[in-house]
Design an enzyme around this catalytic site. Structure first.
Site, mmCIF file in Angstrom:
data_model
loop_
_atom_site.group_PDB
_atom_site.id
_atom_site.type_symbol
_atom_site.label_atom_id
_atom_site.label_comp_id
_atom_site.label_asym_id
_atom_site.label_seq_id
_atom_site.Cartn_x
_atom_site.Cartn_y
_atom_site.Cartn_z
ATOM 1 N N GLU A 1 0.816 -1.211 0.000
ATOM 2 C CA GLU A 1 0.000 0.000 0.000
ATOM 3 C C GLU A 1 0.853 1.265 0.000
ATOM 4 O OE1 GLU A 1 -4.063 -1.430 2.259
ATOM 5 O OE2 GLU A 1 -2.374 -0.863 3.524
ATOM 6 N N CYS B 1 -1.787 6.630 10.182
ATOM 7 C CA CYS B 1 -0.549 6.079 10.719
ATOM 8 C C CYS B 1 -0.822 4.814 11.528
ATOM 9 C CB CYS B 1 0.122 7.129 11.606
ATOM 10 S SG CYS B 1 1.660 6.586 12.349
#
Length: 391
Positions: free
Chosen positions: A120, A371
């Site tokens: 990703e 994150c």
């Protein structure tokens, strides 16, 4: 790594210092190759030295300045030469499985390698910058307990072409060709995606050198940040051979807590890590080290933790910025995010000691792009592979 890639690639012998991978269709992918390797590949297919040198310069410009993915539009190359190039060579992009756009404008791509593994990347737009978060590995070996990627096993390292390809694909999507020095949407690159960059050192180094090349993508080293969880023996080498900004995933200030949430701490402890930060080439007040600190409720977020963080940074005389990151939950995660009040108090203590301590605004949480949330279908493939092996 080579055993995994071998099923989809073979190697072409050239007079370059290293063998060059060949695709299933027999062509050589030029993306990610150095100028020397491109020249060697051209010579291996029959061009003489003079022609190979000229074509290398032309191809480099078309790939990295204009974003070309085919040879037929390369107008300064003879028409008779273009079909020959297409027969023997390719300029690839990662295969896009899905692309999601968050309500806040964040974009996440699920990409697939030629040998069928997923990884990703994430683009985060802001008013004054656009940051691309790219991956260096498929999976990870570090097992950080607050990180979704850390729950995966390592599948393999990404190649130079697969790392550079993420930036090329993002610029395709943002319509940023031909390359321009000013007014870019993609202004910054952070190696904070899947994997530990310093455990894929050679490929990361070669990819970032290509990205910084002044005749191509030409992204300044000041605009690139490499993040590590603390692979201490490789940090000085990264500063010397790559020279980009350094971010360190600290996340705790005591041995007990960091051993739990960042297990590499058992090998390279906090003091050893901070000493390596102090020795990182080029660190000064104008070029600070960024320390990432995820805020976990009742785990690492007390006032005592904040004061200890200040003490450590002052003891090692580190020019530092501390990014306080509200924990982004993922399915079955073992932690909760600290309260906004506790995060604010933590930030205040660090800031009052003269250290920048902004609270990072969560982006892309609704598409699992924030994150610590990245975790691709690669894990499911790994599990399938394991089942096949066991059977």
């Amino acid at each position: 790594m080579t055993s995994v890639v071998a099923d989809s690639l073979t190697e072409t012998k050239t007079d370059s210092q290293k063998p060059i991978a060949t695709r299933k269709d027999g062509r050589i992918d030029l993306l990610g190759l150095s100028r020397e390797d491109i020249r060697a590949a051209l010579k291996s297919k029959g061009l003489d030295e003079k022609q190979a040198k000229l074509r290398t310069k032309q191809l480099w410009h078309w790939m990295y300045n204009r974003g070309a993915v085919a040879f037929d539009g390369m107008t300064d190359i003879a028409k008779t030469m273009r079909p020959w190039l297409a027969e023997h060579f390719a300029i690839s992009r990662p295969e896009v499985v899905t692309m999601q756009i968050s309500t806040d404008g964040t974009r996440k791509w699920l990409l697939k390698t030629d040998d069928g593994y997923d990884y990703e990347m994430v683009f985060i737009p802001d008013a004054d910058r656009g940051t691309l978060c790219i991956s260096s590995q498929i999976g990870c070996t570090l097992n950080c307990r607050f990180c979704n990627t850390g729950t995966m096993r390592l599948v393999r390292n990404l190649t130079v072409g697969e790392i550079v390809g993420q930036i090329m694909l993002a610029r395709d999507s943002l319509d940023e060709w031909p390359s321009k020095p000013e007014g870019r949407l993609l202004t910054n690159v952070v190696m904070m995606g899947m994997g530990e960059p310093l455990y894929n050192f050679d490929n990361v180094r070669d990819a970032l050198k290509l990205v910084m090349d002044g005749d191509g993508i030409a992204l300044s080293r000041r605009r690139i940040t490499l993040s590590t969880s603390g692979v201490v023996p490789m940090m000085a080498r990264a500063g010397e051979e790559i020279g980009v900004n350094l971010a360190v995933s600290l996340h705790a200030v005591t041995k007990v807590v960091r051993d739990e949430i960042v297990p590499i701490n058992k090998k390279y402890g906090i003091d050893e890590l901070l000493a390596a930060c102090a020795a990182y080439p080029g660190v000064n007040n104008a070029r600070r080290i960024t320390f990432e600190y995820v805020m976990l409720k009742d785990k690492n977020d007390s006032e005592e933790d904040a004061h200890e963080l200040v003490r450590l940074l002052q003891y090692y005389r580190l020019p530092a910025k501390v990014n306080l990151i509200p924990f982004n939950p993922w399915p079955n995660s073992p932690y909760e995010c600290s309260t906004p009040e506790r995060i604010a108090r933590f930030s205040e203590i660090v800031f009052n000691a003269g250290i920048s301590a902004p609270v990072r605004r969560t982006r892309g949480q609704d598409i699992m792009a924030a994150c610590g949330q990245l975790k691709s279908a690669a894990e499911r493939q790994s599990k399938r592979d394991s089942m096949i092996t066991l059977s």
